[in-house]
Design a protein around this motif. Structure first.
Motif, mmCIF file in Angstrom:
data_model
loop_
_atom_site.group_PDB
_atom_site.id
_atom_site.type_symbol
_atom_site.label_atom_id
_atom_site.label_comp_id
_atom_site.label_asym_id
_atom_site.label_seq_id
_atom_site.Cartn_x
_atom_site.Cartn_y
_atom_site.Cartn_z
ATOM 1 N N PHE A 1 0.844 -1.200 0.000
ATOM 2 C CA PHE A 1 0.000 0.000 0.000
ATOM 3 C C PHE A 1 0.877 1.247 0.000
ATOM 4 O O PHE A 1 1.856 1.344 0.747
ATOM 5 N N LEU B 1 -2.814 5.372 2.168
ATOM 6 C CA LEU B 1 -3.592 4.148 2.390
ATOM 7 C C LEU B 1 -3.188 3.452 3.682
ATOM 8 O O LEU B 1 -3.431 2.252 3.855
ATOM 9 N N VAL C 1 -6.182 1.887 5.517
ATOM 10 C CA VAL C 1 -6.656 0.718 4.778
ATOM 11 C C VAL C 1 -5.711 -0.455 4.997
ATOM 12 O O VAL C 1 -6.147 -1.593 5.226
ATOM 13 N N TYR D 1 -1.043 -1.362 -4.287
ATOM 14 C CA TYR D 1 -2.115 -0.371 -4.293
ATOM 15 C C TYR D 1 -1.568 1.039 -4.100
ATOM 16 O O TYR D 1 -0.639 1.268 -3.310
ATOM 17 N N ALA E 1 -6.119 6.330 -5.093
ATOM 18 C CA ALA E 1 -6.745 6.713 -6.359
ATOM 19 C C ALA E 1 -6.693 8.224 -6.542
ATOM 20 O O ALA E 1 -6.857 8.995 -5.595
ATOM 21 N N VAL F 1 -2.426 -0.514 -8.495
ATOM 22 C CA VAL F 1 -3.875 -0.592 -8.627
ATOM 23 C C VAL F 1 -4.480 0.562 -7.841
ATOM 24 O O VAL F 1 -4.181 0.717 -6.651
ATOM 25 N N LEU G 1 -6.841 2.663 -5.502
ATOM 26 C CA LEU G 1 -7.724 2.248 -4.409
ATOM 27 C C LEU G 1 -8.139 3.479 -3.607
ATOM 28 O O LEU G 1 -7.283 4.168 -3.041
ATOM 29 N N ALA H 1 -13.008 -0.208 1.099
ATOM 30 C CA ALA H 1 -11.769 -0.574 0.402
ATOM 31 C C ALA H 1 -11.358 -2.016 0.693
ATOM 32 O O ALA H 1 -10.833 -2.707 -0.180
ATOM 33 N N SER H 2 -11.608 -2.494 1.915
ATOM 34 C CA SER H 2 -11.216 -3.861 2.252
ATOM 35 C C SER H 2 -11.980 -4.870 1.396
ATOM 36 O O SER H 2 -11.429 -5.902 0.990
ATOM 37 N N THR I 1 -13.071 -4.286 -1.625
ATOM 38 C CA THR I 1 -12.476 -4.180 -2.956
ATOM 39 C C THR I 1 -11.215 -5.021 -3.055
ATOM 40 O O THR I 1 -11.009 -5.759 -4.032
ATOM 41 N N VAL I 2 -10.363 -4.948 -2.043
ATOM 42 C CA VAL I 2 -9.118 -5.719 -2.043
ATOM 43 C C VAL I 2 -9.407 -7.216 -2.039
ATOM 44 O O VAL I 2 -8.786 -7.985 -2.788
ATOM 45 N N HIS J 1 -10.314 -8.323 -5.489
ATOM 46 C CA HIS J 1 -9.142 -8.435 -6.357
ATOM 47 C C HIS J 1 -8.396 -9.738 -6.080
ATOM 48 O O HIS J 1 -7.999 -10.456 -7.013
#
Length: 381
Positions: free
Chosen positions: A24, A28, A31, A58, A61, A70, A72, A78-79, A81-82, A85
């Motif tokens: 990260f 982040l 996150v 990550y 964004a 990527v 994020l 967000a968790s 989303t990860v 992925h």
């Protein structure tokens, strides 16, 4: 030139037999802390310097992103989303070697290993988290099954649930839900495959909870849509049918609340077993490397990957979908798949030889051919 990614935090995991590195970038940090806590039960012991099999880098964004990262957002979801992925990366590496079901799974001390299949909203995550408390939680989203042995490889990701206040899904730690992951790399083969159906009071008032066996053709129709690249597994359709036969047939479970499930599953209908026959693709099929259109005036079965003769006809699997072909539709398709391109007259003659004369055989065969062509399971020259 875009700058190399900067890492402020990283988490190393061992997930479904794969080494994973999640890194990260600046912005982040929160996150990263949440991810580390949510996945702590799968944290790798040491960093031995080996290249991870799966790596996701990550970056926050917005703006110019470092190469290879990527994007994020630093949001509460967000968790989730990860984890999405990571699930896709695991699936990508297992395609063609495992049966991959979009399903939950738990190892229950009395009921055995349970696989919970259902469309979005059927309650897989809630059911997995409740049933898993008595034994071991295996997954709420990706069930990984080895063909042949049907051994199940745990993928005990954090449980994903809809957060009403957030208005989106987010991940929850296993410990917060009273869950523990399985210790073994692979656990016992499934004892039950459950097709979950939530009863919604506003639609089906007064209907009671129930458990019933589902015919193989219907079970395949409902489960194939919840698999990933089944056609890439050698004999995958036959393996899925064999899995269902090994548990005595799939069970449709209609329920209102997940708390009902454990008691419902203690009272099962008798097992049902069905013989199937695998149908090899015709040599002219795309699976054999050829995809030529049939000659003018003839009909051919559309290219397909795998097919089975089942109790009520045929079940055909292609890259564009799957279909159950009962009765005359199954016979016509089978004749085309076996003989290759035929004229309608030749096809009608073979049908008559198989099932006898009928005063409307011409109309019936032509109508069946038209339906197969319209739905993409036969091609007309």
């Amino acid at each position: 030139m875009t700058a190399a990614p900067t890492t402020v935090a990283a988490t190393r995991l061992e997930v479904a037999g794969h080494s994973v590195l999640l890194s990260f970038g600046p912005g982040l940090e929160t996150v990263a802390e949440e991810i580390d806590a949510l996945w702590s039960h799968l944290r790798a012991a040491d960093d031995d310097g080996a290249t991870p099999q799966i790596r996701l880098d990550y970056a926050l964004a917005g703006g110019d992103l470092p190469a290879g990262t990527v994007p994020l957002p630093a949001r509460l979801e967000a968790s989730y989303t990860v984890s999405g992925h990571l699930t896709r990366e695991v699936i990508r590496r297992l395609i063609g070697t495992r049966l991959l079901l979009h399903a939950g799974a738990v190892a229950h001390p009395e009921l055995g290993t349970l696989v919970l299949v259902g469309a979005s909203g059927a309650g897989k995550s809630t059911a997995s988290s409740l049933l898993g408390r008595a034994g071991a939680y295996l997954t709420d989203e990706l069930t990984i099954i080895t063909p042949g042995s049907f051994a199940l490889t745990p993928y005990p990701k954090p449980v994903s649930k809809h957060d009403p206040e957030l208005g989106a899904k987010r991940d929850l730690a296993l410990g917060d839900l009273g869950l523990r992951p399985a210790d073994e790399v692979a656990v016992a083969a499934p004892a039950m495959v459950l097709l979950l159906e939530r009863i919604r009071d506003e639609d089906e008032a007064g209907e009671g909870a129930s458990v019933m066996r589902v015919p193989l053709s219907e079970a395949l129709t409902r489960i194939v849509s919840q698999t990933s690249s089944l056609w890439e597994v050698p004999g995958g359709l036959a393996e899925l049918a064999a899995l269902l036969d090994s548990v005595g047939g799939a069970l449709e479970v209609r329920y209102r609340e997940a708390a009902e499930l454990e008691e419902l599953l203690r009272h099962l209908p008798p097992a049902e077993h069905v013989e199937t026959v695998e149908i090899a693709p015709w040599p002219g099929d795309a699976a054999a490397g050829e995809d030529a259109a049939p000659a003018p005036g003839t009909i051919a079965a559309a290219p397909f990957r795998q097919a089975l003769a089942v109790e009520s006809g045929l079940f055909v699997l292609g890259e564009h979908g799957a279909i159950h072909l009962p009765g005359l539709a199954g016979l016509v398709w089978d004749l085309l798949a076996d003989a290759g391109p035929l004229t309608v007259d030749q096809l009608e003659q073979l049908v008559v030889e198989e099932i006898g004369e009928h005063p409307e055989s011409t109309a019936l065969v032509r109508g069946t051919v038209e339906e197969l062509v319209d739905h993409g399971w036969a091609r007309q020259g």
